[in-house]
Enzyme design. Sequence first.
Site, PDB file in Angstrom:
ATOM      1  N   SER A 130       0.801  -1.227   0.000  1.00 56.78           N
ATOM      2  CA  SER A 130       0.000   0.000   0.000  1.00 56.78           C
ATOM      3  C   SER A 130       0.836   1.280   0.000  1.00 56.78           C
ATOM      4  O   SER A 130       0.323   2.354  -0.278  1.00 56.78           O
ATOM      5  CB  SER A 130      -0.943   0.023   1.200  1.00 56.78           C
ATOM      6  OG  SER A 130      -0.230   0.219   2.400  1.00 56.78           O
ATOM      7  N   LYS A 149       0.753   4.783   6.888  1.00 57.68           N
ATOM      8  CA  LYS A 149       0.307   5.608   5.768  1.00 57.68           C
ATOM      9  C   LYS A 149       1.025   6.957   5.841  1.00 57.68           C
ATOM     10  O   LYS A 149       1.750   7.244   6.780  1.00 57.68           O
ATOM     11  CB  LYS A 149      -1.216   5.853   5.819  1.00 57.68           C
ATOM     12  CG  LYS A 149      -2.077   4.610   5.880  1.00 57.68           C
ATOM     13  CD  LYS A 149      -2.036   3.773   4.624  1.00 57.68           C
ATOM     14  CE  LYS A 149      -2.848   2.492   4.780  1.00 57.68           C
ATOM     15  NZ  LYS A 149      -2.602   1.541   3.679  1.00 57.68           N
TER      16      LYS A 149
END
Length: 200
Positions: A54, A101
């Site tokens: 990701s 993230k």
Amino acid sequence: MSSPPNQEPNPVKPSPQQQENPWVEILKTITLSIFLALGIRTFVAEARYIPSGSMLPTLEINDRLIIDKVGYKLGEPHRGDVVVFSPTDELKKQYKDAFIKRIIGLPGETVEVKNGLVFINGEPLPEKYIAEKPQYNWGPGTVPDGQYLVLGDNRNNSYDSHYWGFVPRENIIGRATVRFWPPDRMGGLGDPDYPPDEQK
């Protein structure tokens, strides 16, 4: 001149010490080592590995990172920081492990994703670190006070804020600062090359 009388030396003798069982010494060493390791992991830094794609191309699967846990005790997160955070209330329904993230939206900002770009308060955000332009639209939405909008660098293959919402400040564990594995990619993660007015 007569010579001094023959005298016995008067050395300072150390006080006798009790010999400690070697097993007790080993146990003390192991206990201290565990205590220090847990203390460092809890308060200073910890190692993490990347289980998914990701955050490509910035982070690859099985990269090992050092997470700084002290910096955010002294200051606030910035746009562009790659952060590790515990699952939000929404995520806890399915996940227990921490996420990683990049912080994109700061408290009070209006964020929108459209036409392959991220807009912060109506201005496009230059992003050289993403795998490809986002192929979705999101927002506009205002980031609540004390929370952050986070997105994966692999925008079209990341389960992030555009799915489940914002990250509360208290959920942020720390900032990813150094990659220590694999050896050929070892080093600091660096900071995004944002214009001066985006360095917040």
